[in-house]
Design a protein around this motif. Sequence first.
Motif, mmCIF file in Angstrom:
data_model
loop_
_atom_site.group_PDB
_atom_site.id
_atom_site.type_symbol
_atom_site.label_atom_id
_atom_site.label_comp_id
_atom_site.label_asym_id
_atom_site.label_seq_id
_atom_site.Cartn_x
_atom_site.Cartn_y
_atom_site.Cartn_z
ATOM 1 N N ARG A 1 27.064 -2.117 -98.714
ATOM 2 C CA ARG A 1 26.065 -2.671 -97.793
ATOM 3 C C ARG A 1 24.916 -1.687 -97.682
ATOM 4 N NH1 ARG A 1 28.011 -6.975 -94.964
ATOM 5 N NH2 ARG A 1 30.283 -7.308 -95.013
ATOM 6 N N THR A 2 23.709 -2.169 -97.871
ATOM 7 C CA THR A 2 22.535 -1.298 -97.845
ATOM 8 C C THR A 2 22.343 -0.696 -96.467
ATOM 9 O OG1 THR A 2 21.449 -2.622 -99.562
ATOM 10 C CG2 THR A 2 20.051 -1.164 -98.240
ATOM 11 N N LEU A 3 22.158 0.622 -96.430
ATOM 12 C CA LEU A 3 21.831 1.311 -95.182
ATOM 13 C C LEU A 3 20.315 1.397 -95.064
ATOM 14 C CD1 LEU A 3 24.367 4.271 -94.928
ATOM 15 C CD2 LEU A 3 24.203 2.292 -93.429
ATOM 16 N N PRO A 4 19.735 0.919 -93.971
ATOM 17 C CA PRO A 4 18.278 0.977 -93.825
ATOM 18 C C PRO A 4 17.806 2.387 -93.533
ATOM 19 C CG PRO A 4 19.275 0.154 -91.811
ATOM 20 C CD PRO A 4 20.397 0.313 -92.812
ATOM 21 N N GLY A 5 16.511 2.590 -93.750
ATOM 22 C CA GLY A 5 15.887 3.849 -93.357
ATOM 23 C C GLY A 5 15.758 4.878 -94.443
ATOM 24 N N GLY A 6 16.375 4.658 -95.597
ATOM 25 C CA GLY A 6 16.268 5.650 -96.667
ATOM 26 C C GLY A 6 14.901 5.627 -97.320
ATOM 27 N N HIS A 7 14.440 6.797 -97.760
ATOM 28 C CA HIS A 7 13.126 6.904 -98.406
ATOM 29 C C HIS A 7 13.237 7.372 -99.848
ATOM 30 C CE1 HIS A 7 11.073 6.138 -94.618
ATOM 31 N NE2 HIS A 7 11.868 7.026 -94.051
ATOM 32 N N SER A 8 14.451 7.585 -100.321
ATOM 33 C CA SER A 8 14.627 8.001 -101.703
ATOM 34 C C SER A 8 15.998 7.562 -102.171
ATOM 35 C CB SER A 8 14.493 9.523 -101.821
ATOM 36 O OG SER A 8 15.453 10.170 -101.017
ATOM 37 N N GLY A 9 16.094 7.223 -103.448
ATOM 38 C CA GLY A 9 17.352 6.761 -103.974
ATOM 39 C C GLY A 9 17.794 5.476 -103.295
ATOM 40 N N LEU A 10 19.042 5.112 -103.500
ATOM 41 C CA LEU A 10 19.645 3.970 -102.841
ATOM 42 C C LEU A 10 20.785 4.491 -101.977
ATOM 43 C CD1 LEU A 10 19.823 1.502 -105.863
ATOM 44 C CD2 LEU A 10 18.155 1.498 -104.008
ATOM 45 N N THR A 11 20.901 3.976 -100.764
ATOM 46 C CA THR A 11 21.933 4.423 -99.838
ATOM 47 C C THR A 11 22.705 3.224 -99.325
ATOM 48 O OG1 THR A 11 20.499 6.259 -99.154
ATOM 49 C CG2 THR A 11 22.418 5.807 -97.797
ATOM 50 N N TYR A 12 24.029 3.301 -99.429
ATOM 51 C CA TYR A 12 24.891 2.199 -99.027
ATOM 52 C C TYR A 12 26.013 2.723 -98.132
ATOM 53 C CZ TYR A 12 22.906 0.044 -103.270
ATOM 54 O OH TYR A 12 22.075 -0.446 -104.242
ATOM 55 N N SER A 13 26.632 1.795 -97.414
ATOM 56 C CA SER A 13 27.892 2.072 -96.739
ATOM 57 C C SER A 13 28.978 1.214 -97.376
ATOM 58 C CB SER A 13 27.793 1.771 -95.240
ATOM 59 O OG SER A 13 27.576 0.379 -95.021
ATOM 60 N N ILE A 14 30.212 1.687 -97.313
ATOM 61 C CA ILE A 14 31.345 0.946 -97.849
ATOM 62 C C ILE A 14 32.590 1.413 -97.102
ATOM 63 C CG2 ILE A 14 31.806 2.608 -99.702
ATOM 64 C CD1 ILE A 14 32.603 0.214 -101.472
ATOM 65 N N THR A 15 33.539 0.524 -96.904
ATOM 66 C CA THR A 15 34.779 0.884 -96.238
ATOM 67 C C THR A 15 35.960 0.692 -97.180
ATOM 68 O OG1 THR A 15 35.016 -1.358 -95.347
ATOM 69 C CG2 THR A 15 33.905 0.277 -93.945
ATOM 70 N N ALA A 16 36.978 1.512 -96.955
ATOM 71 C CA ALA A 16 38.259 1.357 -97.648
ATOM 72 C C ALA A 16 39.321 1.511 -96.573
ATOM 73 C CB ALA A 16 38.429 2.396 -98.742
ATOM 74 N N GLY A 17 39.939 0.394 -96.180
ATOM 75 C CA GLY A 17 40.821 0.430 -95.028
ATOM 76 C C GLY A 17 40.007 0.803 -93.801
ATOM 77 N N PRO A 18 40.502 1.733 -92.992
ATOM 78 C CA PRO A 18 39.758 2.120 -91.781
ATOM 79 C C PRO A 18 38.695 3.185 -92.028
ATOM 80 C CG PRO A 18 41.849 3.268 -91.836
ATOM 81 C CD PRO A 18 41.834 2.372 -93.056
ATOM 82 N N THR A 19 38.572 3.649 -93.271
ATOM 83 C CA THR A 19 37.694 4.775 -93.580
ATOM 84 C C THR A 19 36.355 4.290 -94.107
ATOM 85 O OG1 THR A 19 39.654 6.072 -94.179
ATOM 86 C CG2 THR A 19 37.511 6.967 -94.808
ATOM 87 N N ALA A 20 35.286 4.863 -93.581
ATOM 88 C CA ALA A 20 33.937 4.491 -93.999
ATOM 89 C C ALA A 20 33.316 5.617 -94.823
ATOM 90 C CB ALA A 20 33.056 4.186 -92.788
ATOM 91 N N TYR A 21 32.523 5.218 -95.811
ATOM 92 C CA TYR A 21 31.842 6.170 -96.678
ATOM 93 C C TYR A 21 30.376 5.784 -96.808
ATOM 94 C CZ TYR A 21 36.593 7.399 -98.109
ATOM 95 O OH TYR A 21 37.902 7.800 -98.121
ATOM 96 N N VAL A 22 29.568 6.777 -97.209
ATOM 97 C CA VAL A 22 28.165 6.554 -97.570
ATOM 98 C C VAL A 22 28.038 6.844 -99.059
ATOM 99 C CG1 VAL A 22 25.785 7.348 -97.272
ATOM 100 C CG2 VAL A 22 27.290 7.126 -95.280
#
Length: 322
Positions: free
Chosen positions: A31-52
């Motif tokens: 899922r795209t994280l808003p607010g980034g000004h360089s590259g592409l930044t996303y969030s993703i979950t695996a079970g209860p754990t979230a990653y960027v």
Amino acid sequence: MSTTTETSDLTRRVRARLAERHPGEPPGDLRTLPGGHSGLTYSITAGPTAYVVKAVPPGRPPIGRNDVLRQARILRALAGSPVPVPDVVAVDEDQPAWFAMEFVEGEAIEPVLDEHRLEPELSRRRMLALAPVLRDLHGTAAPVEPTLGPAAELERWSRTMRAVPVELRDGSEELLAALASRLPSAVPPVLTHGDFRLGNVLFQGERPVAVVDWEIWGYGDPRADLAWFLLFADHRNFPRLGRAVPGLPTERDLLTAYLDGRPEPPDLAWFRALARTKMAAIMGHNLRRHREGRHHDPDQERLPPTIAAMIDTARDLLTPRS
């Protein structure tokens, strides 16, 4: 290859790597994280754990701000140091490259610029708590890269300033000449963040828990980092943009907290003037892009008074008026 296909391929690669860490817990979608000004930044979950996840944009070379592997390298180098950073959990060097890091809960708010409801005392404590983090950063061993000294910094920002239309940068040539005529001597280089301020640090309460946005980290003059941090202490540096927050530390308060009893570094006024030059150049560049239709953002029209103030106060720092 279409952007959609490339995004699907990135999703597949990320999910495969995270699945190794979470058996029986299939990762979700990027899922795209808003607010980034360089590259592409996303969030993703695996079970209860979230990653960027940070990735190189499709079709773009992995250089400069898009060099996500370089960002991952410094985050890994800082793991376990006094400087809080997210843990990097996966790196994929195949192009387009990407890396995944832990998602850190917290809020990143620039008190004098952002819309917020922080209590003034909390803003004050956050600013004072961040000064020692910058000191710790400058004292941390890191991968050695080419050093960017005062002369190279001035040359870089002079080019950026001169790319701004002349009507937006009145007095800038005199400022650049004054900076060039007072070029300070270099000091031993240290690890620098490049954009160190509250807006790039996640806080939980008054505690800094993660310094983020390492796109322009380097190995250079600590005074450049310090002067940039001090610039955000006073809303009056940003006419039409700044928010008055009662009780915030002054630049002197933050400098005292950073120094922790050590002597003030030489020629700091020059670097404070350079910080204002950089801000004026960046704002002028952004306003030019808006007016040329390359990045539509009407809010950029609020910038001219701050650009003018940055140039004016930078000149005052170099040659105080009687």
